[in-house]
Motif scaffolding. Structure first.
Motif, mmCIF file in Angstrom:
data_model
loop_
_atom_site.group_PDB
_atom_site.id
_atom_site.type_symbol
_atom_site.label_atom_id
_atom_site.label_comp_id
_atom_site.label_asym_id
_atom_site.label_seq_id
_atom_site.Cartn_x
_atom_site.Cartn_y
_atom_site.Cartn_z
ATOM 1 N N ARG A 1 -8.305 -18.268 4.225
ATOM 2 C CA ARG A 1 -7.008 -18.577 4.799
ATOM 3 C C ARG A 1 -6.612 -17.541 5.852
ATOM 4 N N ALA A 2 -6.905 -16.253 5.578
ATOM 5 C CA ALA A 2 -6.596 -15.211 6.550
ATOM 6 C C ALA A 2 -7.397 -15.411 7.832
ATOM 7 N N ALA A 3 -8.649 -15.802 7.696
ATOM 8 C CA ALA A 3 -9.497 -16.033 8.867
ATOM 9 C C ALA A 3 -8.974 -17.180 9.715
ATOM 10 N N GLU A 4 -8.233 -18.095 9.083
ATOM 11 C CA GLU A 4 -7.656 -19.233 9.810
ATOM 12 C C GLU A 4 -6.272 -18.913 10.364
ATOM 13 N N GLY A 5 -5.831 -17.662 10.196
ATOM 14 C CA GLY A 5 -4.564 -17.256 10.801
ATOM 15 C C GLY A 5 -3.409 -17.036 9.857
ATOM 16 N N CYS A 6 -3.619 -17.166 8.553
ATOM 17 C CA CYS A 6 -2.539 -16.943 7.588
ATOM 18 C C CYS A 6 -2.237 -15.447 7.450
ATOM 19 N N THR A 7 -0.966 -15.120 7.363
ATOM 20 C CA THR A 7 -0.542 -13.774 6.988
ATOM 21 C C THR A 7 -0.356 -13.762 5.479
ATOM 22 N N ILE A 8 -1.065 -12.864 4.805
ATOM 23 C CA ILE A 8 -1.061 -12.855 3.345
ATOM 24 C C ILE A 8 -0.530 -11.519 2.846
ATOM 25 N N ARG A 9 0.514 -11.592 1.998
ATOM 26 C CA ARG A 9 1.113 -10.394 1.405
ATOM 27 C C ARG A 9 1.071 -10.533 -0.113
ATOM 28 N N ILE A 10 0.504 -9.549 -0.770
ATOM 29 C CA ILE A 10 0.378 -9.574 -2.225
ATOM 30 C C ILE A 10 1.023 -8.323 -2.786
ATOM 31 N N ALA B 1 -9.029 -5.221 0.578
ATOM 32 C CA ALA B 1 -8.533 -4.141 1.428
ATOM 33 C C ALA B 1 -9.300 -4.124 2.746
ATOM 34 N N GLY B 2 -8.545 -4.014 3.824
ATOM 35 C CA GLY B 2 -9.165 -3.958 5.142
ATOM 36 C C GLY B 2 -9.406 -5.311 5.770
ATOM 37 N N THR B 3 -9.167 -6.396 5.031
ATOM 38 C CA THR B 3 -9.334 -7.731 5.598
ATOM 39 C C THR B 3 -8.190 -8.028 6.560
ATOM 40 N N PRO B 4 -8.472 -8.321 7.812
ATOM 41 C CA PRO B 4 -7.393 -8.622 8.765
ATOM 42 C C PRO B 4 -6.504 -9.753 8.262
ATOM 43 N N GLY B 5 -5.209 -9.522 8.301
ATOM 44 C CA GLY B 5 -4.259 -10.547 7.877
ATOM 45 C C GLY B 5 -3.833 -10.458 6.432
ATOM 46 N N ILE B 6 -4.476 -9.582 5.648
ATOM 47 C CA ILE B 6 -4.144 -9.454 4.222
ATOM 48 C C ILE B 6 -3.635 -8.042 3.944
ATOM 49 N N VAL C 1 11.806 -6.896 -1.816
ATOM 50 C CA VAL C 1 10.878 -6.147 -2.667
ATOM 51 C C VAL C 1 9.755 -5.562 -1.816
ATOM 52 N N TRP C 2 9.262 -6.340 -0.880
ATOM 53 C CA TRP C 2 8.148 -5.913 -0.040
ATOM 54 C C TRP C 2 8.489 -4.635 0.731
ATOM 55 N N LYS C 3 9.718 -4.527 1.164
ATOM 56 C CA LYS C 3 10.140 -3.343 1.923
ATOM 57 C C LYS C 3 10.106 -2.078 1.061
ATOM 58 N N THR C 4 10.306 -2.239 -0.243
ATOM 59 C CA THR C 4 10.303 -1.076 -1.134
ATOM 60 C C THR C 4 8.909 -0.754 -1.672
ATOM 61 N N ALA C 5 7.961 -1.674 -1.475
ATOM 62 C CA ALA C 5 6.637 -1.530 -2.052
ATOM 63 C C ALA C 5 5.766 -0.548 -1.269
ATOM 64 N N THR C 6 4.753 -0.045 -1.953
ATOM 65 C CA THR C 6 3.870 0.969 -1.377
ATOM 66 C C THR C 6 2.482 0.385 -1.129
ATOM 67 N N PRO C 7 1.913 0.611 0.055
ATOM 68 C CA PRO C 7 0.542 0.128 0.302
ATOM 69 C C PRO C 7 -0.402 0.621 -0.779
ATOM 70 N N ALA C 8 -1.193 -0.283 -1.311
ATOM 71 C CA ALA C 8 -2.112 0.082 -2.387
ATOM 72 C C ALA C 8 -3.157 1.057 -1.869
ATOM 73 N N GLN C 9 -3.538 1.993 -2.712
ATOM 74 C CA GLN C 9 -4.523 2.980 -2.320
ATOM 75 C C GLN C 9 -5.800 2.295 -1.861
ATOM 76 N N GLY C 10 -6.228 2.618 -0.689
ATOM 77 C CA GLY C 10 -7.410 1.956 -0.136
ATOM 78 C C GLY C 10 -7.068 0.706 0.602
ATOM 79 N N GLY C 11 -5.777 0.273 0.531
ATOM 80 C CA GLY C 11 -5.350 -0.937 1.227
ATOM 81 C C GLY C 11 -4.868 -0.618 2.624
ATOM 82 N N ARG C 12 -4.341 -1.648 3.313
ATOM 83 C CA ARG C 12 -3.899 -1.470 4.673
ATOM 84 C C ARG C 12 -2.457 -0.991 4.686
#
Length: 247
Positions: free
Chosen positions: A127-136, A174-179, A236-247
């Motif tokens: 889905r990310a490769a097709e242009g989706c922005t993915i936030r987990i 981690a490191g996948t463009p768009g995720i 919630v996303w604004k308060t969250a911390t990038p996962a270690q090793g993530g983008r």
């Protein structure tokens, strides 16, 4: 018309009407009616019987897959499920697979997604490769709120362990463009699974594990319930911390 799938599953496992009835806590005549007359048992009984046999409950009794129709309380409410356990994993997979612009996931762990559908990361990459922005956003295992939830659900440290397992499952992305993967420390009032203008909201109930809490399926209309949950995710996303090793 009989239930041939159930008949075959019982035969393969060596189950008789009496032996399955004993495990499912019903009368043998009830099991006989399931097989020969195609009767559908109550949801709780069906889930118990399916677990004993080792079959998917919805494969044995497809009628149970149908959501309890929601009355016209809100034009955004597509369906209401008594509990998350009533949804087949395909409901989540199909939701994400249809996304073209955005996928948002807000949970503490929700490891059932990877356990039931091991291709989840591949699907998200596609889905990310097709242009989706993915936030987990998953729960920070060291958060006092996560620890409190475990106590409330009588799950002890299990929920903290599941948060760590969830992070392990998602880390290869981690490191996948768009995720982007983050951890959050907030009180989780609802788990949110969004794909474009559709959303599954697992409304949590004090003292009840998420699988036993209700889920509503929403379809977006401007300025409605959907947007309220979407705004909650953003907060919630604004308060969250990038996962270690993530983008």
């Amino acid at each position: 018309m009989g239930n041939e799938r159930l008949r075959a599953a019982m035969a393969a496992g060596g189950w008789t009407y009496a032996s399955l009835a004993a495990k499912a806590e019903v009368d043998p005549k009830s099991v006989e009616r399931w097989v020969n007359l195609g009767r559908t048992p109550r949801r709780e009984t069906a889930m118990r019987a399916a677990e004993v046999i080792g079959e998917d409950v919805f494969a044995l009794w497809p009628a149970l897959r149908q959501a309890r129709a929601a009355r016209a309380v809100s034009p955004e409410l597509v369906a209401l499920y008594d509990q998350r356990a009533d949804l087949p994993i395909s409901a989540f997979v199909d939701l994400f697979a249809q996304a073209r612009e955005r996928i948002d996931v807000l949970v503490y762990a929700a490891v059932f997604l990877h356990e039931a559908y091991p291709r989840l990361n591949d699907l998200l990459r596609e889905r990310a490769a097709e242009g989706c922005t993915i936030r987990i956003a998953i729960g920070d295992a060291d958060s006092p709120n996560v620890e409190q939830r475990g106590q409330e659900e009588r799950f002890g440290h299990g929920i903290q362990s599941r948060c760590r397992i969830a992070l392990m499952h998602y880390r290869p992305l981690a490191g996948t463009p768009g995720i982007e993967l983050r951890t959050h420390e907030t009180t989780l009032y609802n788990s949110i699974y969004r794909a474009d203008d559709q959303m599954l909201v697992n409304a949590h109930v004090w003292g009840v594990n998420a699988y036993g809490a209700p889920v509503w399926h929403l379809r977006r209309r401007d300025g409605g319930i959907f947007d309220r949950y979407a705004e909650s995710f953003d907060a919630v996303w604004k308060t969250a911390t990038p996962a270690q090793g993530g983008r």
